[in-house]
Design a protein around this motif. Sequence first.
Motif, PDB file in Angstrom:
ATOM      1  N   SER A 178     -12.491 -32.320  -6.071  1.00 48.75           N
ATOM      2  CA  SER A 178     -11.205 -31.650  -6.295  1.00 48.75           C
ATOM      3  C   SER A 178     -11.252 -30.132  -6.270  1.00 48.75           C
ATOM      4  CB  SER A 178     -10.596 -32.109  -7.625  1.00 48.75           C
ATOM      5  OG  SER A 178     -10.182 -33.446  -7.525  1.00 48.75           O
ATOM      6  N   LEU A 179     -12.435 -29.529  -6.238  1.00 50.56           N
ATOM      7  CA  LEU A 179     -12.567 -28.107  -5.950  1.00 50.56           C
ATOM      8  C   LEU A 179     -12.901 -27.891  -4.480  1.00 50.56           C
ATOM      9  CD1 LEU A 179     -14.595 -26.964  -9.084  1.00 50.56           C
ATOM     10  CD2 LEU A 179     -12.424 -25.956  -8.376  1.00 50.56           C
ATOM     11  N   ARG A 180     -13.908 -28.616  -3.999  1.00 52.38           N
ATOM     12  CA  ARG A 180     -14.426 -28.373  -2.654  1.00 52.38           C
ATOM     13  C   ARG A 180     -13.464 -28.814  -1.555  1.00 52.38           C
ATOM     14  NH1 ARG A 180     -19.014 -32.130  -3.573  1.00 52.38           N
ATOM     15  NH2 ARG A 180     -17.643 -32.703  -5.315  1.00 52.38           N
ATOM     16  N   LEU A 181     -12.757 -29.926  -1.746  1.00 53.69           N
ATOM     17  CA  LEU A 181     -11.875 -30.412  -0.686  1.00 53.69           C
ATOM     18  C   LEU A 181     -10.687 -29.480  -0.456  1.00 53.69           C
ATOM     19  CD1 LEU A 181     -11.327 -32.693   1.351  1.00 53.69           C
ATOM     20  CD2 LEU A 181      -9.957 -33.805  -0.429  1.00 53.69           C
ATOM     21  N   PRO A 182      -9.921 -29.089  -1.482  1.00 49.98           N
ATOM     22  CA  PRO A 182      -8.812 -28.159  -1.217  1.00 49.98           C
ATOM     23  C   PRO A 182      -9.287 -26.784  -0.768  1.00 49.98           C
ATOM     24  CG  PRO A 182      -9.006 -28.592  -3.563  1.00 49.98           C
ATOM     25  CD  PRO A 182      -9.907 -29.561  -2.878  1.00 49.98           C
ATOM     26  N   ALA A 183     -10.456 -26.343  -1.253  1.00 52.28           N
ATOM     27  CA  ALA A 183     -11.001 -25.077  -0.759  1.00 52.28           C
ATOM     28  C   ALA A 183     -11.279 -25.175   0.730  1.00 52.28           C
ATOM     29  CB  ALA A 183     -12.275 -24.720  -1.518  1.00 52.28           C
ATOM     30  N   HIS A 184     -11.868 -26.271   1.153  1.00 54.40           N
ATOM     31  CA  HIS A 184     -12.139 -26.515   2.573  1.00 54.40           C
ATOM     32  C   HIS A 184     -10.847 -26.527   3.377  1.00 54.40           C
ATOM     33  CE1 HIS A 184     -13.872 -28.395   6.156  1.00 54.40           C
ATOM     34  NE2 HIS A 184     -12.948 -29.332   6.068  1.00 54.40           N
ATOM     35  N   ALA A 185      -9.832 -27.209   2.874  1.00 53.66           N
ATOM     36  CA  ALA A 185      -8.548 -27.297   3.580  1.00 53.66           C
ATOM     37  C   ALA A 185      -7.878 -25.936   3.699  1.00 53.66           C
ATOM     38  CB  ALA A 185      -7.619 -28.274   2.861  1.00 53.66           C
ATOM     39  N   ALA A 186      -8.135 -25.057   2.730  1.00 52.97           N
ATOM     40  CA  ALA A 186      -7.491 -23.745   2.700  1.00 52.97           C
ATOM     41  C   ALA A 186      -8.310 -22.658   3.379  1.00 52.97           C
ATOM     42  CB  ALA A 186      -7.214 -23.336   1.250  1.00 52.97           C
ATOM     43  N   GLY A 187      -9.590 -22.936   3.688  1.00 54.22           N
ATOM     44  CA  GLY A 187     -10.433 -21.945   4.316  1.00 54.22           C
ATOM     45  C   GLY A 187     -11.035 -20.941   3.353  1.00 54.22           C
ATOM     46  N   ILE A 188     -11.280 -21.374   2.099  1.00 56.30           N
ATOM     47  CA  ILE A 188     -11.889 -20.499   1.101  1.00 56.30           C
ATOM     48  C   ILE A 188     -13.153 -21.148   0.555  1.00 56.30           C
ATOM     49  CG2 ILE A 188      -9.671 -19.466   0.486  1.00 56.30           C
ATOM     50  CD1 ILE A 188      -9.762 -21.174  -2.112  1.00 56.30           C
ATOM     51  N   THR A 189     -13.766 -20.510  -0.434  1.00 57.59           N
ATOM     52  CA  THR A 189     -14.971 -21.029  -1.052  1.00 57.59           C
ATOM     53  C   THR A 189     -14.657 -21.629  -2.421  1.00 57.59           C
ATOM     54  OG1 THR A 189     -15.523 -18.942  -2.161  1.00 57.59           O
ATOM     55  CG2 THR A 189     -16.346 -19.242   0.081  1.00 57.59           C
ATOM     56  N   ALA A 190     -15.531 -22.518  -2.865  1.00 58.50           N
ATOM     57  CA  ALA A 190     -15.421 -23.076  -4.216  1.00 58.50           C
ATOM     58  C   ALA A 190     -16.801 -23.512  -4.671  1.00 58.50           C
ATOM     59  CB  ALA A 190     -14.452 -24.249  -4.267  1.00 58.50           C
ATOM     60  N   LEU A 191     -17.038 -23.384  -5.946  1.00 60.62           N
ATOM     61  CA  LEU A 191     -18.287 -23.842  -6.564  1.00 60.62           C
ATOM     62  C   LEU A 191     -17.992 -24.976  -7.527  1.00 60.62           C
ATOM     63  CD1 LEU A 191     -21.283 -23.686  -7.506  1.00 60.62           C
ATOM     64  CD2 LEU A 191     -20.567 -21.896  -9.102  1.00 60.62           C
ATOM     65  N   ARG A 192     -18.602 -26.134  -7.258  1.00 58.93           N
ATOM     66  CA  ARG A 192     -18.638 -27.231  -8.223  1.00 58.93           C
ATOM     67  C   ARG A 192     -19.945 -27.101  -8.990  1.00 58.93           C
ATOM     68  NH1 ARG A 192     -18.844 -32.755 -10.119  1.00 58.93           N
ATOM     69  NH2 ARG A 192     -20.926 -32.424 -10.916  1.00 58.93           N
ATOM     70  N   PRO A 193     -19.897 -26.662 -10.264  1.00 58.21           N
ATOM     71  CA  PRO A 193     -21.144 -26.516 -11.019  1.00 58.21           C
ATOM     72  C   PRO A 193     -21.750 -27.868 -11.387  1.00 58.21           C
ATOM     73  CG  PRO A 193     -19.350 -25.208 -11.974  1.00 58.21           C
ATOM     74  CD  PRO A 193     -18.741 -26.173 -11.008  1.00 58.21           C
ATOM     75  N   SER A 194     -22.997 -27.821 -11.854  1.00 61.84           N
ATOM     76  CA  SER A 194     -23.624 -29.013 -12.421  1.00 61.84           C
ATOM     77  C   SER A 194     -22.837 -29.475 -13.641  1.00 61.84           C
ATOM     78  CB  SER A 194     -25.059 -28.703 -12.877  1.00 61.84           C
ATOM     79  OG  SER A 194     -25.838 -28.177 -11.840  1.00 61.84           O
ATOM     80  N   ALA A 195     -22.926 -30.757 -13.917  1.00 62.85           N
ATOM     81  CA  ALA A 195     -22.281 -31.292 -15.119  1.00 62.85           C
ATOM     82  C   ALA A 195     -22.788 -30.559 -16.348  1.00 62.85           C
ATOM     83  CB  ALA A 195     -22.571 -32.788 -15.236  1.00 62.85           C
ATOM     84  N   GLY A 196     -21.859 -30.100 -17.186  1.00 64.33           N
ATOM     85  CA  GLY A 196     -22.198 -29.456 -18.438  1.00 64.33           C
ATOM     86  C   GLY A 196     -22.351 -27.955 -18.381  1.00 64.33           C
ATOM     87  N   ARG A 197     -22.453 -27.354 -17.172  1.00 63.15           N
ATOM     88  CA  ARG A 197     -22.667 -25.905 -17.090  1.00 63.15           C
ATOM     89  C   ARG A 197     -21.435 -25.117 -17.532  1.00 63.15           C
ATOM     90  NH1 ARG A 197     -26.884 -23.661 -14.163  1.00 63.15           N
ATOM     91  NH2 ARG A 197     -26.308 -21.795 -15.347  1.00 63.15           N
ATOM     92  N   VAL A 198     -20.235 -25.658 -17.270  1.00 64.89           N
ATOM     93  CA  VAL A 198     -18.987 -25.038 -17.723  1.00 64.89           C
ATOM     94  C   VAL A 198     -18.326 -26.016 -18.687  1.00 64.89           C
ATOM     95  CG1 VAL A 198     -16.714 -24.175 -17.045  1.00 64.89           C
ATOM     96  CG2 VAL A 198     -18.713 -23.713 -15.588  1.00 64.89           C
ATOM     97  N   ALA A 199     -17.880 -25.502 -19.810  1.00 60.66           N
ATOM     98  CA  ALA A 199     -17.355 -26.365 -20.870  1.00 60.66           C
ATOM     99  C   ALA A 199     -16.012 -26.986 -20.483  1.00 60.66           C
ATOM    100  CB  ALA A 199     -17.215 -25.569 -22.164  1.00 60.66           C
ATOM    101  N   ALA A 200     -15.509 -27.818 -21.368  1.00 54.45           N
ATOM    102  CA  ALA A 200     -14.307 -28.608 -21.138  1.00 54.45           C
ATOM    103  C   ALA A 200     -13.078 -27.723 -20.918  1.00 54.45           C
ATOM    104  CB  ALA A 200     -14.063 -29.539 -22.321  1.00 54.45           C
ATOM    105  N   PRO A 201     -12.027 -28.277 -20.272  1.00 52.52           N
ATOM    106  CA  PRO A 201     -10.817 -27.495 -19.997  1.00 52.52           C
ATOM    107  C   PRO A 201      -9.916 -27.292 -21.200  1.00 52.52           C
ATOM    108  CG  PRO A 201     -10.555 -29.724 -19.184  1.00 52.52           C
ATOM    109  CD  PRO A 201     -11.966 -29.614 -19.657  1.00 52.52           C
ATOM    110  N   GLY A 202     -10.304 -27.804 -22.342  1.00 53.49           N
ATOM    111  CA  GLY A 202      -9.560 -27.609 -23.580  1.00 53.49           C
ATOM    112  C   GLY A 202     -10.495 -27.807 -24.755  1.00 53.49           C
ATOM    113  N   ARG A 203     -10.001 -27.506 -25.942  1.00 51.68           N
ATOM    114  CA  ARG A 203     -10.861 -27.571 -27.129  1.00 51.68           C
ATOM    115  C   ARG A 203     -10.663 -28.840 -27.944  1.00 51.68           C
ATOM    116  NH1 ARG A 203     -11.311 -21.352 -29.473  1.00 51.68           N
ATOM    117  NH2 ARG A 203     -11.767 -20.383 -27.445  1.00 51.68           N
ATOM    118  N   GLY A 204      -9.733 -29.681 -27.558  1.00 51.07           N
ATOM    119  CA  GLY A 204      -9.526 -30.929 -28.277  1.00 51.07           C
ATOM    120  C   GLY A 204     -10.578 -31.960 -27.919  1.00 51.07           C
ATOM    121  N   ALA A 205     -10.848 -32.859 -28.840  1.00 49.45           N
ATOM    122  CA  ALA A 205     -11.796 -33.945 -28.617  1.00 49.45           C
ATOM    123  C   ALA A 205     -11.037 -35.263 -28.575  1.00 49.45           C
ATOM    124  CB  ALA A 205     -12.849 -33.975 -29.719  1.00 49.45           C
TER     125      ALA A 205
END
Length: 471
Positions: A178-205
């Motif tokens: 979901s990062l790499r495919l739309p970046a490819h379609a748009a002609g830009i770059t995107a980085l999918r990090p390794s699992a766990g390298r960037v924290a969750a998109p919110g603070r709720g559990a």
Amino acid sequence: MDVTELTATGIAAGVRGGRFTATAVVEAHLARIAEVNPRVNAVTVVLADKARETAAAVDARIAAGEEPGPLAGVPITVKENIDLTWSATTSGLTFAAGHVPQANATFVDRLLAAGAIPVGRGNMPDIGLRWDTDNDLFGRTRNPWNPARVPGGSSGGDAVAVATGMAAAGLGNDYGGSLRLPAHAAGITALRPSAGRVAAPGRGAEPLPLSIQHMAVNGPLARSVADLDLIFGLMHGADDHDPLSVSIPHPSGYDGPRRVAVTVDPAGWGEVDPAVIAAVRSAAGALAAAGWEVEEVEPPAVDRCATLWRQLSSTENAPMLLTPGVFPGPLSAGTVEYFRDNIAGVELLDTSAAYQSAWAERFVHAAAWRAFHARYPIVLGPVTTRPMPEIGFDLSGPAAATALWRAYRLLVTVNFLGLPAVAVPTGVSGRRPLGVQVIAGLHREHTALAAARDIEAAFAPITPIRPLTVA
């Protein structure tokens, strides 16, 4: 040059160096949004007032001789499923239109502290479970290169916003490309990090399926690999609110073995568009010219990795999406139709033994890829083996859903294994962006970025897109 054509790195250098103010940068990007967004519908909410207020604060820090941060004045978009207190976190759902979070995602706070300025929210499909960008709350995002074709998903709004100069960078996430495919379609770059390298998109559990815990990540989209490197270096790291997050140093470069395994037809399934083959081989040539040792050799078990990703993600999400009364509100008809068609082609893991066996098998494939990456630190291959589909293709039946999964087999293999990968463009064929992805070993984002940077250097930039083809 118009500041909306500059990279994030260029904007930050200009603001920090006094060539222009953060306020001027924000005003230029808000004007670009007003001009372009009605034609592409990539930005769902324009954060004009807060962006202006934040830009003024950046300018005030500079005027006072204070450090404004390495992203001073850089306009960004934030996907609709990443917490930002400036607007609701809707995930594209109609019933979530009022769900304003009480706190930002930790990595959003890190970028704000670095001087970044959110100017808008990026569109997405309902809860991100579709390789297109459309929902009942905000409508469809249009591909600025070819409005008859999808912009990819699920971070399609952010990709289009960056590609068209409405923002210098975007924040999205990646569960099945979901990062790499739309970046490819748009002609830009995107980085999918390794699992766990960037924290969750919110603070709720809350309870999350194992596939989301181990295969979904958050990451940046931008118009240059240098921007990805800069932004990732600021947003990564452990968060006390996310028990799966980790802090691992992010080196500024790569000085290890320079060997590349090239695959033009992952798993040998065929059905590879000639332009895709040409793009992969041109990228391989760029790496060879930059001093990498390049060999066409298949990485291990892409067929099983892609199959298990589909089985696990479908098995875990089917009860939530298709059982009446389980999901807390209505989904768009397109999302439900796509998911029904998708699982029609999947052998669901309907016993505990089969489910446990799939997760156990993942260990075997992860070990094989670890050994493979010891020999070949980079795997180079296609983002997708076919052109971006026309609008509506993914809703044309189970066979279409399976065809898309087959085309995206290397994308989802990366998710299944939790590896880092960078999508990087390699030019344009007509009005169709071409590109590749480079995949590195676990926690080797710097390796993937180094290879992507060498590929990028061999090709002329193709974004921001001016003029647009969409009416």
